[in-house]
Design a protein around this motif. Structure first.
Motif, mmCIF file in Angstrom:
data_model
loop_
_atom_site.group_PDB
_atom_site.id
_atom_site.type_symbol
_atom_site.label_atom_id
_atom_site.label_comp_id
_atom_site.label_asym_id
_atom_site.label_seq_id
_atom_site.Cartn_x
_atom_site.Cartn_y
_atom_site.Cartn_z
ATOM 1 N N UNK A 150 0.831 -1.202 0.000
ATOM 2 C CA UNK A 150 0.000 0.000 0.000
ATOM 3 C C UNK A 150 0.871 1.259 0.000
ATOM 4 N N UNK A 151 1.962 1.226 0.772
ATOM 5 C CA UNK A 151 2.878 2.378 0.837
ATOM 6 C C UNK A 151 3.519 2.634 -0.534
ATOM 7 N N UNK A 152 3.884 1.532 -1.217
ATOM 8 C CA UNK A 152 4.504 1.656 -2.544
ATOM 9 C C UNK A 152 3.538 2.336 -3.500
ATOM 10 N N UNK A 153 2.259 1.929 -3.444
ATOM 11 C CA UNK A 153 1.253 2.506 -4.337
ATOM 12 C C UNK A 153 1.077 3.988 -4.027
ATOM 13 N N UNK A 154 0.990 4.293 -2.703
ATOM 14 C CA UNK A 154 0.810 5.698 -2.307
ATOM 15 C C UNK A 154 1.980 6.552 -2.744
ATOM 16 N N UNK A 155 3.187 6.004 -2.633
ATOM 17 C CA UNK A 155 4.384 6.745 -3.021
ATOM 18 C C UNK A 155 4.399 6.969 -4.529
ATOM 19 N N UNK A 156 3.938 5.959 -5.282
ATOM 20 C CA UNK A 156 3.900 6.053 -6.729
ATOM 21 C C UNK A 156 2.965 7.137 -7.223
ATOM 22 N N UNK A 157 1.911 7.366 -6.423
ATOM 23 C CA UNK A 157 0.914 8.354 -6.821
ATOM 24 C C UNK A 157 1.432 9.771 -6.681
ATOM 25 N N UNK A 158 2.355 9.960 -5.720
ATOM 26 C CA UNK A 158 2.832 11.314 -5.438
ATOM 27 C C UNK A 158 3.738 11.843 -6.530
#
Ligand SMILES: [Zn+2]
Length: 158
Positions: A150-158
């Motif tokens: 989930x953190x990886x996805x959130x980071x990718x969005x930024x």
């Protein structure tokens, strides 16, 4: 209660003590730089004063673990192995076994007296000097993996 807030890499960003009699809503690093953190006290404590969710990110998945200094434990084992093998070399088998026994007892004592910490899966904040619910789950690899993804996805969005 002591809270250790982590940065996005999981390193300690800053820590602070919280007085539950007068809980702060916003905390800032002592150094003055870095983002202030807003603590979410809304229904954070249940009737028995156990923490329901992480104050920093609101996540309700937390795990309990011992603050066992792994490096110390490991260094002690290496030291014991070296001392024991030297003593074995000199034919001092009884002394070697005593050395191993002493290290085992020290390791065990460190483990038993190490404080228990509650850690958030999502943001990694550590909570010390806190009442921990009996039966609070320990670290779960599957859950940790899910939060990591989930953190990886959130980071990718930024
Ligand atoms: Zn959190």
């Amino acid at each position: 209660m002591k809270i250790d807030v982590k940065d996005s890499k999981g390193d300690s960003a800053f820590n602070f003590s919280v007085d539950l009699g007068a809980p702060p809503t916003v905390v800032r690093p002592d150094s003055g730089d870095g983002k202030p953190v807003t603590l979410d006290w809304d229904r954070a404590m249940d009737d028995q004063k156990y923490l329901r969710h992480c104050l920093v990110c609101g996540c309700s998945d937390m795990y309990v673990h011992k603050a066992f200094p792994q490096v110390t434990g490991f260094a002690l084992i290496i030291l014991a192995a070296v001392i024991a093998s030297v003593l074995f070399g000199f034919g001092q088998i009884l002394l070697a076994l005593i050395a191993l026994g002493v290290v085992l007892v020290i390791d065990l004592a460190i483990y038993l007296f190490a404080p228990r910490i509650l850690t958030c899966y999502r943001c990694g904040s550590d909570y010390r000097s806190i009442k921990i619910r009996p039966g609070q789950p320990k670290w779960d690899a599957a859950l940790a993996e899910r939060y990591k993804a989930q953190r990886m996805i959130e980071r990718g969005r930024r």
